[in-house]
Design a protein around this motif. Structure first.
Motif, PDB file in Angstrom:
ATOM      1  N   PRO A  14       0.818  -1.207   0.000  1.00  0.00           N
ATOM      2  CA  PRO A  14       0.000   0.000   0.000  1.00  0.00           C
ATOM      3  C   PRO A  14       0.852   1.258   0.000  1.00  0.00           C
ATOM      4  O   PRO A  14       1.900   1.303   0.624  1.00  0.00           O
ATOM      5  CB  PRO A  14      -0.828  -0.127   1.284  1.00  0.00           C
ATOM      6  N   LEU A  15       0.393   2.269  -0.715  1.00  0.00           N
ATOM      7  CA  LEU A  15       1.121   3.533  -0.766  1.00  0.00           C
ATOM      8  C   LEU A  15       0.774   4.423   0.419  1.00  0.00           C
ATOM      9  O   LEU A  15       1.524   5.315   0.773  1.00  0.00           O
ATOM     10  CB  LEU A  15       0.788   4.271  -2.071  1.00  0.00           C
ATOM     11  N   THR A  16      -0.342   4.192   1.029  1.00  0.00           N
ATOM     12  CA  THR A  16      -0.736   4.955   2.206  1.00  0.00           C
ATOM     13  C   THR A  16      -1.341   3.998   3.204  1.00  0.00           C
ATOM     14  O   THR A  16      -1.714   2.880   2.878  1.00  0.00           O
ATOM     15  CB  THR A  16      -1.778   6.040   1.860  1.00  0.00           C
ATOM     16  N   ASP A  17      -1.440   4.417   4.454  1.00  0.00           N
ATOM     17  CA  ASP A  17      -1.999   3.550   5.481  1.00  0.00           C
ATOM     18  C   ASP A  17      -3.457   3.240   5.211  1.00  0.00           C
ATOM     19  O   ASP A  17      -3.958   2.182   5.549  1.00  0.00           O
ATOM     20  CB  ASP A  17      -1.863   4.208   6.856  1.00  0.00           C
ATOM     21  N   ALA A  18      -4.182   4.160   4.606  1.00  0.00           N
ATOM     22  CA  ALA A  18      -5.586   3.916   4.277  1.00  0.00           C
ATOM     23  C   ALA A  18      -5.826   4.414   2.858  1.00  0.00           C
ATOM     24  O   ALA A  18      -5.927   5.617   2.614  1.00  0.00           O
ATOM     25  CB  ALA A  18      -6.502   4.658   5.249  1.00  0.00           C
ATOM     26  N   GLU A  19      -5.848   3.508   1.907  1.00  0.00           N
ATOM     27  CA  GLU A  19      -5.994   3.902   0.516  1.00  0.00           C
ATOM     28  C   GLU A  19      -7.417   4.372   0.240  1.00  0.00           C
ATOM     29  O   GLU A  19      -8.382   3.733   0.654  1.00  0.00           O
ATOM     30  CB  GLU A  19      -5.666   2.723  -0.395  1.00  0.00           C
ATOM     31  N   PRO A  20      -7.581   5.500  -0.466  1.00  0.00           N
ATOM     32  CA  PRO A  20      -8.923   5.967  -0.804  1.00  0.00           C
ATOM     33  C   PRO A  20      -9.555   5.042  -1.830  1.00  0.00           C
ATOM     34  O   PRO A  20      -8.862   4.330  -2.553  1.00  0.00           O
ATOM     35  CB  PRO A  20      -8.651   7.356  -1.405  1.00  0.00           C
ATOM     36  N   PRO A  21     -10.861   5.004  -1.909  1.00  0.00           N
ATOM     37  CA  PRO A  21     -11.506   4.165  -2.919  1.00  0.00           C
ATOM     38  C   PRO A  21     -11.110   4.610  -4.316  1.00  0.00           C
ATOM     39  O   PRO A  21     -10.939   5.801  -4.582  1.00  0.00           O
ATOM     40  CB  PRO A  21     -13.001   4.388  -2.653  1.00  0.00           C
ATOM     41  N   ALA A  22     -10.944   3.648  -5.204  1.00  0.00           N
ATOM     42  CA  ALA A  22     -10.512   3.955  -6.562  1.00  0.00           C
ATOM     43  C   ALA A  22     -11.578   4.746  -7.305  1.00  0.00           C
ATOM     44  O   ALA A  22     -12.749   4.365  -7.329  1.00  0.00           O
ATOM     45  CB  ALA A  22     -10.194   2.664  -7.308  1.00  0.00           C
ATOM     46  N   ALA A  23     -11.161   5.867  -7.886  1.00  0.00           N
ATOM     47  CA  ALA A  23     -12.099   6.684  -8.648  1.00  0.00           C
ATOM     48  C   ALA A  23     -12.286   6.086 -10.033  1.00  0.00           C
ATOM     49  O   ALA A  23     -11.452   5.340 -10.530  1.00  0.00           O
ATOM     50  CB  ALA A  23     -11.578   8.118  -8.750  1.00  0.00           C
ATOM     51  N   ALA A  24     -13.397   6.403 -10.673  1.00  0.00           N
ATOM     52  CA  ALA A  24     -13.716   5.893 -12.002  1.00  0.00           C
ATOM     53  C   ALA A  24     -13.428   6.974 -13.039  1.00  0.00           C
ATOM     54  O   ALA A  24     -13.763   8.147 -12.841  1.00  0.00           O
ATOM     55  CB  ALA A  24     -15.174   5.460 -12.071  1.00  0.00           C
ATOM     56  N   TYR A  25     -12.819   6.588 -14.177  1.00  0.00           N
ATOM     57  CA  TYR A  25     -12.476   7.522 -15.233  1.00  0.00           C
ATOM     58  C   TYR A  25     -12.979   6.972 -16.566  1.00  0.00           C
ATOM     59  O   TYR A  25     -13.144   5.762 -16.735  1.00  0.00           O
ATOM     60  CB  TYR A  25     -10.960   7.742 -15.293  1.00  0.00           C
TER      61      TYR A  25
END
Length: 338
Positions: A209-220
């Motif tokens: 993981p890049l951060t302790d709490a990964e944000p939800p993946a955004a849609a593009y």
């Protein structure tokens, strides 16, 4: 509780059996691993011998050093079976090794003994992160890449079974235990970003993981939008959690970009971003960090060379177009032409 795995492989240098471009390779003879919790306590163990393909090349000194017997190796399962058992033991748990050579040897054996294509062998092997800079810093040893024996000696831990896969993995777990008893913060980087889990559960992903709490993946809407947004996001070192320097991004394909990240304390990592299409038809960006060694280093160098050749070709095409335009200027219309 948080868990991780410490793995170790022992091998001998063996002539390549099929005349590959590598004259020799590191043939794995034994595999050992321990699953530990945050305190360094061993929860589970894995150990297996691997039957060599070229037993006649096993030198008595190597067998004595690794504490292995010819008859036991001859009766052992082949590499492919041991690898399958090792993957089942690992599951999705984060894996550490002492140094980067273990994963390199594993990828070699996947290619040569398990017949994995070169481009797939690295992906088949679990990501394995180097413990040396983490535990040596916790033990107060200034060189970032000391030997296991040096750290054991510095912490006054007995080391009677060196070069045995199971013993080396257990000795490394003892280092984690000693550092935790001195100060839990000394061994905490091993488990940074790993979620809490029950004793029989595994983390959900092999990616670091890049951060302790990964944000939800955004849609593009397109892969390009997903990749462009992902490379704008800041990164942190997966070992010490400090902000990490990001290099120049290189396009590996229409759906993948990569770059080198550099931490002043823990060295370099390869950052890869893939644009993955969702069932809804949109795209999300999957980002992963891996140690910059072995297969990841080889792939990065290959992609970088290809990108450089594309740039040179584009520059050549632009120069040729300029020269052609100078040599063949457009004809002006003649007023007398009817």
């Amino acid at each position: 509780m948080k868990q991780c795995i410490i793995a170790d492989f022992e091998w001998c240098v063996t002539p390549h059996p099929t005349g590959d471009r590598f004259q020799y390779f590191n043939e794995i003879l034994s595999a050992g691993a321990v699953r530990i919790d945050e305190t360094g306590e061993v929860i589970d163990r894995f150990y297996a011998l691997v039957r060599p393909e070229c037993a006649e090349y096993l030198h008595p000194v190597v067998l004595s050093s690794l504490r292995l017997r010819r008859d036991a190796l001859a009766a052992a399962p082949d590499f492919s079976e041991v690898f399958r058992q090792f993957l089942a033991f690992v599951g999705n748990t984060r894996v550490y090794t002492w140094g980067c050579a273990d994963r390199s040897a594993l990828v070699q054996n996947l290619r040569i003994k398990a017949d994995y294509p070169a481009e797939k062998a690295g992906a088949a092997a679990p990501q394995m992160r180097d413990l040396q800079p983490i535990l040596s810093r916790g033990a107060g040893i200034s060189p970032p890449y000391p030997s296991l024996a040096a750290v054991l000696s510095a912490l006054r831990i007995k080391n009677e079974n060196r070069h045995n896969a199971m013993a080396d993995a257990e000795d490394t777990a003892q280092i984690v235990s000693v550092l935790y008893s001195r100060d839990p913060a000394l061994s905490a980087p091993l488990f940074a970003g790993i979620p809490q889990q029950s004793s029989d559960a595994h983390p959900a992903s092999r990616q670091i993981p890049l951060t302790d709490a990964e944000p939800p993946a955004a849609a593009y809407r397109t892969p390009g939008e997903a990749l462009n947004e992902a490379r704008r996001q800041p990164c942190s070192c997966p070992v010490c959690r400090a902000p990490i320097g990001v290099g120049t991004w290189i396009r590996a394909s229409k759906t993948e970009i990569m770059t080198l990240c550099s931490c002043e304390t823990d060295g370099r990592f390869l950052c890869t971003v893939n644009a993955v299409q969702t069932p809804e038809g949109t795209f999300r960006a999957d980002t992963a960090l891996s140690a910059f060694d072995g297969d990841s280093k080889t792939r990065y160098e290959s992609v970088r060379r290809a990108a450089r050749m594309r740039r040179l070709q584009q520059a050549k095409n632009a120069a040729d177009s300029t020269v052609q335009a100078v040599q063949n200027p457009p004809q002006k219309a003649n007023d007398n032409d009817t």
